[in-house]
Design a protein around this motif. Structure first.
Motif, PDB file in Angstrom:
ATOM      1  N   ILE A   9       0.835  -1.206   0.000  1.00 22.94           N
ATOM      2  CA  ILE A   9       0.000   0.000   0.000  1.00 22.94           C
ATOM      3  C   ILE A   9       0.869   1.254   0.000  1.00 22.94           C
ATOM      4  O   ILE A   9       0.612   2.213  -0.733  1.00 22.94           O
ATOM      5  CB  ILE A   9      -0.941  -0.003   1.225  1.00 22.94           C
ATOM      6  CG1 ILE A   9      -1.965  -1.135   1.094  1.00 22.94           C
ATOM      7  CG2 ILE A   9      -1.646   1.341   1.377  1.00 22.94           C
ATOM      8  CD1 ILE A   9      -2.816  -1.348   2.331  1.00 22.94           C
ATOM      9  N   ILE A  10       1.906   1.244   0.834  1.00 22.99           N
ATOM     10  CA  ILE A  10       2.794   2.413   0.926  1.00 22.99           C
ATOM     11  C   ILE A  10       3.472   2.680  -0.410  1.00 22.99           C
ATOM     12  O   ILE A  10       3.582   3.838  -0.858  1.00 22.99           O
ATOM     13  CB  ILE A  10       3.843   2.191   2.033  1.00 22.99           C
ATOM     14  CG1 ILE A  10       3.165   2.143   3.402  1.00 22.99           C
ATOM     15  CG2 ILE A  10       4.894   3.299   2.008  1.00 22.99           C
ATOM     16  CD1 ILE A  10       4.085   1.707   4.533  1.00 22.99           C
ATOM     17  N   ARG A  16       5.324   6.761  -0.338  1.00 17.53           N
ATOM     18  CA  ARG A  16       6.752   6.764  -0.046  1.00 17.53           C
ATOM     19  C   ARG A  16       7.516   7.628  -1.049  1.00 17.53           C
ATOM     20  O   ARG A  16       8.381   8.419  -0.671  1.00 17.53           O
ATOM     21  CB  ARG A  16       7.307   5.340  -0.047  1.00 17.53           C
ATOM     22  CG  ARG A  16       8.814   5.279   0.213  1.00 17.53           C
ATOM     23  CD  ARG A  16       9.331   3.849   0.184  1.00 17.53           C
ATOM     24  NE  ARG A  16       8.822   3.075   1.306  1.00 17.53           N
ATOM     25  CZ  ARG A  16       9.350   3.120   2.520  1.00 17.53           C
ATOM     26  NH1 ARG A  16      10.402   3.896   2.774  1.00 17.53           N
ATOM     27  NH2 ARG A  16       8.859   2.382   3.485  1.00 17.53           N
ATOM     28  N   ALA A  17       7.192   7.487  -2.320  1.00 19.51           N
ATOM     29  CA  ALA A  17       7.871   8.271  -3.356  1.00 19.51           C
ATOM     30  C   ALA A  17       7.639   9.770  -3.147  1.00 19.51           C
ATOM     31  O   ALA A  17       8.545  10.589  -3.343  1.00 19.51           O
ATOM     32  CB  ALA A  17       7.378   7.849  -4.737  1.00 19.51           C
ATOM     33  N   GLU A  18       6.427  10.114  -2.725  1.00 17.40           N
ATOM     34  CA  GLU A  18       6.106  11.524  -2.480  1.00 17.40           C
ATOM     35  C   GLU A  18       6.937  12.084  -1.324  1.00 17.40           C
ATOM     36  O   GLU A  18       7.464  13.197  -1.403  1.00 17.40           O
ATOM     37  CB  GLU A  18       4.613  11.658  -2.168  1.00 17.40           C
ATOM     38  CG  GLU A  18       4.175  13.103  -1.892  1.00 17.40           C
ATOM     39  CD  GLU A  18       2.694  13.189  -1.579  1.00 17.40           C
ATOM     40  OE1 GLU A  18       2.306  14.060  -0.776  1.00 17.40           O
ATOM     41  OE2 GLU A  18       1.925  12.371  -2.134  1.00 17.40           O
ATOM     42  N   ALA A  27       9.437  14.907   6.395  1.00 20.38           N
ATOM     43  CA  ALA A  27       9.159  13.791   5.494  1.00 20.38           C
ATOM     44  C   ALA A  27       9.977  12.557   5.878  1.00 20.38           C
ATOM     45  O   ALA A  27       9.477  11.429   5.847  1.00 20.38           O
ATOM     46  CB  ALA A  27       9.445  14.188   4.049  1.00 20.38           C
ATOM     47  N   VAL A  28      11.245  12.770   6.243  1.00 21.28           N
ATOM     48  CA  VAL A  28      12.093  11.660   6.670  1.00 21.28           C
ATOM     49  C   VAL A  28      11.524  11.024   7.934  1.00 21.28           C
ATOM     50  O   VAL A  28      11.513   9.795   8.085  1.00 21.28           O
ATOM     51  CB  VAL A  28      13.542  12.138   6.904  1.00 21.28           C
ATOM     52  CG1 VAL A  28      14.377  11.012   7.507  1.00 21.28           C
ATOM     53  CG2 VAL A  28      14.169  12.596   5.600  1.00 21.28           C
ATOM     54  N   GLY A  29      11.024  11.854   8.844  1.00 22.22           N
ATOM     55  CA  GLY A  29      10.406  11.340  10.064  1.00 22.22           C
ATOM     56  C   GLY A  29       9.181  10.491   9.766  1.00 22.22           C
ATOM     57  O   GLY A  29       8.959   9.454  10.396  1.00 22.22           O
ATOM     58  N   ARG A  30       8.404  10.915   8.776  1.00 22.45           N
ATOM     59  CA  ARG A  30       7.219  10.142   8.399  1.00 22.45           C
ATOM     60  C   ARG A  30       7.619   8.812   7.761  1.00 22.45           C
ATOM     61  O   ARG A  30       6.956   7.787   7.964  1.00 22.45           O
ATOM     62  CB  ARG A  30       6.353  10.957   7.439  1.00 22.45           C
ATOM     63  CG  ARG A  30       5.668  12.138   8.106  1.00 22.45           C
ATOM     64  CD  ARG A  30       4.809  12.929   7.134  1.00 22.45           C
ATOM     65  NE  ARG A  30       4.113  14.019   7.806  1.00 22.45           N
ATOM     66  CZ  ARG A  30       3.316  14.883   7.199  1.00 22.45           C
ATOM     67  NH1 ARG A  30       3.119  14.766   5.894  1.00 22.45           N
ATOM     68  NH2 ARG A  30       2.728  15.836   7.883  1.00 22.45           N
ATOM     69  N   GLU A  36       8.490   1.749  10.753  1.00 24.27           N
ATOM     70  CA  GLU A  36       8.195   1.153  12.056  1.00 24.27           C
ATOM     71  C   GLU A  36       6.830   0.457  12.037  1.00 24.27           C
ATOM     72  O   GLU A  36       6.644  -0.582  12.673  1.00 24.27           O
ATOM     73  CB  GLU A  36       8.220   2.226  13.148  1.00 24.27           C
ATOM     74  CG  GLU A  36       8.016   1.694  14.550  1.00 24.27           C
ATOM     75  CD  GLU A  36       9.084   0.697  14.970  1.00 24.27           C
ATOM     76  OE1 GLU A  36       8.795  -0.126  15.861  1.00 24.27           O
ATOM     77  OE2 GLU A  36      10.205   0.717  14.400  1.00 24.27           O
ATOM     78  N   LEU A  37       5.875   1.008  11.286  1.00 23.01           N
ATOM     79  CA  LEU A  37       4.572   0.365  11.144  1.00 23.01           C
ATOM     80  C   LEU A  37       4.722  -1.005  10.483  1.00 23.01           C
ATOM     81  O   LEU A  37       4.118  -1.991  10.919  1.00 23.01           O
ATOM     82  CB  LEU A  37       3.637   1.246  10.312  1.00 23.01           C
ATOM     83  CG  LEU A  37       2.241   0.676  10.032  1.00 23.01           C
ATOM     84  CD1 LEU A  37       1.461   0.482  11.323  1.00 23.01           C
ATOM     85  CD2 LEU A  37       1.478   1.575   9.066  1.00 23.01           C
TER      86      LEU A  37
END
Length: 257
Positions: A9-10, A16-18, A27-30, A36-37
């Motif tokens: 899904i990611i 992820r590309a965005e 963005a790096v934190g996300r 981690e998910l």
């Protein structure tokens, strides 16, 4: 599996590309949160109600409450982040995962700026001062991160603590054998701060060279700009969307794409 489904899904949604294209610290934190998910999904087996699959995983995740629901009079263990703990105090505190790459975080350790590391050190101080009576700071010999088993060194912050202020686990006679086997992981506080024992270059497998595109598990895809032999390892300079980083080859585990 649930982990493969979430990873799909990611990737397929383009999220992820965005985030990689955005290239900001947020963005790096996300991206780290997404990894981690996936890691949590890889560890998931069955929910408390006996459900498996995505529904069971989501049910288990939904049971996790944040610090806003804290009842200070309830006799229970409270799990929270260091940021959430500010302003609170507890009789006994456990600071877990005190390992290089986690606390301090990998980005802070690789940053060219001292500000990132100082922010991590400040958070460590926040955690330490939450304890009124007892404080336990622990690290693991190995742990699963982002779906893979990692062997992290004990946190540099442990090595900075004054020796007279702590006792090392394993000092009692009944745990002498455990102390001998875990000494390099838990009680190596006499080493100089910020040391990293580089492995033999015979064990450094690199299938890439300057100009190749490589993938880092947290920083995404980048281009190799330079490879330099340093002692028994190699420093690899890679230009990522989030900036140019110099990484030890063995630790970075870059893969050619």
């Amino acid at each position: 599996s649930v982990a493969e489904l979430i990873k799909g899904i990611i990737e397929d949604s383009g999220y992820r590309a965005e985030l990689l294209a955005e290239g900001t610290e947020e963005a790096v934190g996300r991206l780290e949160n997404l990894d981690e998910l996936v890691n949590k999904a890889a560890e998931f087996t069955v929910s408390p109600s006996g459900q498996t699959g995505l529904d069971g995983f989501l049910e288990e995740v939904a049971l996790v409450a944040d610090v806003d629901g804290l009842d200070e009079n309830e006799d229970a263990v409270v799990l929270m982040t260091l940021h959430s703990s500010k302003g609170l105090e507890f009789d006994t505190v456990f600071m877990v995962a005190c390992e290089n790459g986690i606390f301090p975080g990998f980005r802070a350790m690789q940053s060219d700026s001292l500000t990132a590391m100082e922010e991590e050190r400040r958070l460590c101080y926040v955690g330490i001062t939450r304890a009124k009576r007892k404080l336990y700071m622990t690290c693991s010999k190995s742990r699963m991160q982002f779906g893979q088993t990692h062997y992290n060194e004990p946190s540099d912050f442990l090595k900075e603590l004054p020796k007279e202020l702590y006792e090392t686990a394993g000092d009692s006679a009944s745990t002498q054998r455990q102390q001998r086997t875990s000494r390099r992981h838990v009680s190596n506080v006499d080493k100089p701060i910020n040391t990293y024992t580089r492995p033999s270059n015979e064990n450094v497998a690199m299938d890439y060279e300057v100009g190749d595109r490589v993938r880092h598990i947290k920083l995404g895809i980048g281009v190799v700009k330079n490879i330099e032999k340093v002692g028994q390892d190699f420093d690899v300079t890679v230009e990522f969307p989030v900036g140019t980083k110099k990484l030890p080859a063995k630790l970075a585990r870059l893969k050619k794409v």
